[in-house]
Design an enzyme around this catalytic site. Structure first.
Site, PDB file in Angstrom:
ATOM      1  N   LYS A 177       0.861  -1.187   0.000  1.00  0.00           N
ATOM      2  CA  LYS A 177       0.000   0.000   0.000  1.00  0.00           C
ATOM      3  C   LYS A 177       0.900   1.241   0.000  1.00  0.00           C
ATOM      4  CE  LYS A 177      -1.697   3.039   2.503  1.00  0.00           C
ATOM      5  NZ  LYS A 177      -1.773   4.189   1.589  1.00  0.00           N
ATOM      6  N   GLU A 252       9.807   1.279  10.774  1.00  0.00           N
ATOM      7  CA  GLU A 252      10.879   2.252  10.494  1.00  0.00           C
ATOM      8  C   GLU A 252      10.251   3.634  10.565  1.00  0.00           C
ATOM      9  OE1 GLU A 252      12.746   1.050   6.800  1.00  0.00           O
ATOM     10  OE2 GLU A 252      13.759  -0.592   7.821  1.00  0.00           O
ATOM     11  N   CYS A 285      13.845  11.046   6.833  1.00  0.00           N
ATOM     12  CA  CYS A 285      13.741  10.556   8.211  1.00  0.00           C
ATOM     13  C   CYS A 285      15.069  10.651   8.943  1.00  0.00           C
ATOM     14  CB  CYS A 285      13.246   9.113   8.201  1.00  0.00           C
ATOM     15  SG  CYS A 285      14.309   8.024   7.235  1.00  0.00           S
ATOM     16  N   GLU A 383       9.754  16.037  15.398  1.00  0.00           N
ATOM     17  CA  GLU A 383      10.197  15.916  14.012  1.00  0.00           C
ATOM     18  C   GLU A 383       9.382  16.865  13.127  1.00  0.00           C
ATOM     19  OE1 GLU A 383       9.009  12.415  11.744  1.00  0.00           O
ATOM     20  OE2 GLU A 383      11.064  12.231  11.011  1.00  0.00           O
TER      21      GLU A 383
END
Ligand code: NAD
Length: 482
Positions: A177, A252, A285, A383
């Site tokens: 997906k 992750e 990331c 973040e």
């Protein structure tokens, strides 16, 4: 069919070797100019069910397919990727706004390499037998079954194939997906896999929104592995869905990584490493968004950084000379801008940037550097996932380590130092899945990759990927009596 950057892209799902649509669609918008580029099938529970069923049916035969044949097919997919590198690069740039030059030279070659690497690794996979009182312990890597792979928008095809390749190599079947903001290259990959001769149902793609497709997929009892790359809040939802079936998970996730610059570092290198953190318009990331610089060199570092960052060219990512493209989506730009506004309100100073690029308009956000953020401030702890860095200073090695580790994340850390002893000492105390010393982003696919703390669960890469995507079996055989 949609035509994007001159390339025909099927907007449907790819389930059981067939293209299917859905009653509903959603609009895919290019971040370059915010124009619609495709109407994509909007899958839901029904499509997730159909894809898992197709993958489940295809599993026994694919799992029994010999390693050599599986490896051959993965190499054939890599050939297809290489043949279509330019098209994939163009479509990915139109879809997620990342630089065409990175897609051409770095990302698409890496996509092909993902398949080649895991194909070759499969052929070498094994473990010497253990002996216990004359009994042989033989370890085998059995395929686990259907794998649900859920991926983000910041490096769509690279991150998807980082999971697809080992999952398929291990003898599993896959339902992918892709992120709803970047659905296109997954569709092209389905074409490439079919042309390469991958049997129907071994690789499936379901398009759609996270909760609508990802929800039913991750809760499905026939899914035997879930590998997810994305944000921490989504990871929590997925982990809760997986808990019902105790489906093994690989997560992750995000980061708030430090770049620690010691006074003994090569300052030009350190500045280059710092400016590199604006790559992909900060939507990485691993980005070391917290610059921690030893006080004695902080002023000079800041001066050189500002000069160097001022030379970055922001603009259309389709131009080879562009260094920084747009943010992925209006909603994301507003989120990034929210962080920046709140940082200013909380007393931090934007020494460069600090807002959208009004000259360019659209989704272009100025590379930003904050100083003077107070301890515990949101801009130092959350973040942002945009071109926004902070600069803090430290006086001692101990303080640098404490600041580097002072986060709930643990994805990566980068050090700039001229002292190998110091590099070893500091590295030993850092909490991070990857530490770079005087470099950034270089990594061998044989190495483990993942995050500590809230940056992830588990490691993928090399044999760690096979450990995750397989059910390891130990067969203990008594001495044969003849
Ligand atoms: P996201 O969590 O919003 O979405 C990621 C994927 O999850 C998308 O495909 C989305 O549709 C799907 N999803 C959303 N809700 C879901 C649900 N309820 N069930 C199942 N699937 C669902 O993340 P994003 O905004 O696309 O990506 C940015 C995040 O990804 C950042 O936090 C970034 O740090 C992280 N990231 C991590 C790595 C890594 O390797 N550690 C790499 C790239 C990005």
């Amino acid at each position: 069919m949609a035509t994007v950057a001159g390339v025909a892209v099927d907007p449907g799902h790819w389930i059981g070797g067939e293209r299917t649509g859905s009653a509903a669609t959603f609009t895919d918008v290019s971040p370059i100019d915010e124009r619609p580029i495709a109407e994509i099938a909007r899958g839901g529970a029904q499509e997730a069910e159909a894809a898992v069923a197709a993958a489940h049916r295809a599993f026994p035969s694919w799992a029994r397919t010999g390693r050599e044949e599986r490896a051959r097919l993965l190499h054939a997919i890599a050939d297809g990727v290489e043949k279509r590198t330019e098209e994939l690069a163009q479509v990915e740039t139109a879809d997620n706004g990342a630089l065409i030059r990175s897609h051409r030279r770095g990302v698409m070659p890496r996509v092909a390499h993902n398949f080649r690497f895991f194909a070759d690794r499969l052929l070498g996979l094994g473990h010497p037998d253990f002996e216990t009182r004359g009994h042989t312990n033989h370890v085998s890597w059995d395929p686990a079954g259907v794998c649900a792979l859920i991926t983000p928008w910041n490096a769509p095809l690279m991150l998807a194939t980082w999971k697809i390749a080992p999952a398929l190599a291990a003898g599993n079947t896959v339902v992918l997906k892709p992120a709803e903001w970047t659905p296109l290259t997954a569709s092209l990959l389905a074409d490439i896999a079919a042309e390469a001769g991958l049997p129907a149902g071994v690789f499936n793609v379901v398009q759609g929104y996270g909760a609508e497709v990802g929800g039913p997929l991750t809760a499905h009892p026939d899914v035997k592995r879930i590998s997810f790359t994305g944000s921490v809040p989504t990871a929590r939802t997925i982990a809760a869905a997986a808990a019902a079936n105790l489906t093994p998970l690989s997560l992750e996730l995000g980061g708030k990584s430090p770049l620690v610059v010691f006074a003994d570092a090569d300052l030009d290198l350190a500045v280059d490493l710092a400016v590199e953190q604006y790559d992909n318009a900060g939507q990485v990331c691993l980005a070391a968004t917290r610059l921690l610089v030893e006080s004695s060199i902080a002023d000079e570092f800041a001066e050189r950084f500002i000069t160097r960052a001022g030379r970055l060219r922001q603009g259309d990512p389709r131009e080879e000379t562009t260094d920084i493209g747009p943010q992925i989506h209006r909603r994301h730009l507003e989120r990034v801008d929210g962080f920046v506004r709140r940082a200013k309100d909380a007393g931090a100073t934007a020494v460069i940037g600090g807002g959208p690029n009004e000259e360019l308009g659209g989704l272009y956000y100025r590379p930003t550097l904050f100083t003077g953020a107070r301890d515990g401030a949101e801009i130092l702890t959350e973040e942002v996932f945009g071109p926004v860095l902070t600069l803090q200073t430290f006086d001692t090695e101990e303080q640098a380590i404490a600041m580097a580790n002072g986060t709930r994340f643990g994805l990566a850390a980068t050090l700039a130092t001229g002292d190998p002893e110091r590099a070893r000492r500091v590295t030993d105390q850092l909490v991070a899945g990857t530490v770079w010393v005087n470099c950034f982003f270089v990594r061998d696919l044989q190495a483990p990759f993942g995050g500590s703390r809230q940056s992830g669960v588990g490691r993928e890469g090399g044999d760690w990927s096979f450990d995750f995507y397989c059910d390891l079996k130990n067969t203990v055989t008594a001495p044969w009596v003849r």
